[in-house]
Design an enzyme around this catalytic site. Structure first.
Site, PDB file in Angstrom:
ATOM      1  CB  THR A  98      -7.676   8.100  46.952  1.00 56.43           C
ATOM      2  OG1 THR A  98      -8.549   7.593  45.956  1.00 56.43           O
ATOM      3  CG2 THR A  98      -7.007   6.952  47.683  1.00 56.43           C
TER       4      THR A  98
ATOM      5  CB  VAL B  46     -11.169  -3.439  42.220  1.00 55.41           C
ATOM      6  CG1 VAL B  46     -10.066  -3.316  43.258  1.00 55.41           C
ATOM      7  CG2 VAL B  46     -12.366  -4.188  42.803  1.00 55.41           C
TER       8      VAL B  46
ATOM      9  N   GLY C 181      -6.610   5.284  39.269  1.00 55.25           N
ATOM     10  CA  GLY C 181      -6.203   3.949  39.693  1.00 55.25           C
ATOM     11  C   GLY C 181      -5.792   3.019  38.577  1.00 55.25           C
TER      12      GLY C 181
HETATM   13  N1  GLY Z   1      -6.861   5.851  43.272  1.00 53.86           N
HETATM   14  C1  GLY Z   1      -8.153   5.455  43.622  1.00 53.86           C
HETATM   15  C2  GLY Z   1      -8.905   4.776  42.564  1.00 53.86           C
HETATM   16  O1  GLY Z   1      -8.643   4.963  41.379  1.00 53.86           O
HETATM   17  O2  GLY Z   1      -9.801   4.035  42.887  1.00 53.86           O
END
Ligand code: GLY
Length: 302
Positions: A170, A199, A224
């Protein structure tokens, strides 16, 4: 004070990929810094810096992003302008080369904050952002990575993330412009082989991105699901507000909370309202670069 800080992922970046990451974050820094020097806004600098990393197949953002379980790219991005805490974000877009630009368009020209999937792409078309073919976002490396995973059942847990050195590329940027306005942005292809529609933290304001001129700006990278649990970006902002504006202390405390409460891993970049930096990560490596008006030359490290 002009200031900009960039990240290009926090994970066990292999030795052979270190140089491309260094070049990628330095290139983004150079583009963002030039935007600031030329009188551009922090929002312009963040958008331009992130676009360069979305176009660089080194990173898990834009072209060259990870594929989901269906072998498709789904992109997420967000941007926040700390002047009036305006923000915009998109998630699960398949046909947008530079989702950070679409996120900015949502911030600037819609009454909403987060648009997803078909609605986001419809908004893009209405606002003259060209749609690409979904396959235009896929490179050979990611196609091969995805093919190698099919049929494997051991790739779903956070432990597998560590053991298999799963990448977390990312990208993000935080900048301060000549008017001391602060902007933060983040863009990602999410996790490899993710469930379709998943997401992560990156498009969620307060999780992947936050900016408030009164305190500073933050962008995150890493796993995430854990970042969402601790509302990572806003947590770090709140820590910095409480500690009198010390970005490094806030970054370190944020990563400690991520680890302790959510067993999470990743990295965070922080800028305070004086243009000073903080960086912390609990992964073996993190691609990062920064520059401000009091430095003679840019810093980059992996
Ligand atoms: N940090 C990016 C994701 O987990 O989508």
């Amino acid at each position: 004070m002009l200031s900009i800080i960039i990240h290009g992922g926090a994970w066990d970046i292999p030795d052979g990929d270190v140089e491309s990451h260094r070049q990628g974050v330095l290139n983004a820094l150079t583009i963002g810094w030039k935007t600031l020097i030329d009188g551009g806004s922090a929002v312009d600098a963040v958008e331009q810096a992130i676009r360069s990393m979305e176009d660089d197949e080194t990173f898990d953002a834009g072209y060259g992003s990870h594929l989901n379980q269906l072998g498709e790219v789904e992109l997420d991005a967000s941007i926040m302008d700390g002047k009036k805490i305006r923000c915009g974000a998109v998630a699960v877009v398949h046909a947008i080369k530079n989702p950070i630009t679409l996120a900015r368009k949502v911030m600037d020209e819609s009454e909403h904050i987060l648009l997803v999937g078909e609605g986001a792409e419809r908004f893009a078309a209405e606002h003259k952002i060209k749609l690409c073919k979904p396959d235009d976002l896929i490179n050979k490396r990611e196609r091969e990575r995805w093919e190698a995973l099919q049929g494997r059942k051991d790739f779903k847990t956070k432990d597998s993330f560590h053991k298999q050195k799963r990448s977390s590329d990312t990208v993000g940027a935080v900048a301060m412009d000549k008017n001391n306005n602060i902007c933060a942005g983040t863009s990602t292809g999410g996790t490899l082989n993710k469930y379709p529609g998943r997401v992560g933290d990156s498009p969620l304001i307060g999780c992947g991105t936050y900016a408030d001129n009164e305190v500073g700006g933050v962008s995150t990278t890493g796993w995430g699901e854990a970042m969402i649990k601790v509302v990572m970006a806003k947590t770090v902002i709140d820590l910095m507000e409480a500690n009198g504006g010390k970005p490094q202390e806030a970054a370190e405390k944020g990563i400690e909370i991520l680890r302790r409460k959510a067993d999470g891993f990743g990295g965070v970049i922080v800028l305070n309202n004086q243009g000073q930096f903080g960086i912390s990560f609990n992964t073996p490596r993190m691609a990062r670069a920064y520059m401000n008006s009091v430095m003679n030359e840019p810093f980059a490290a992996i």
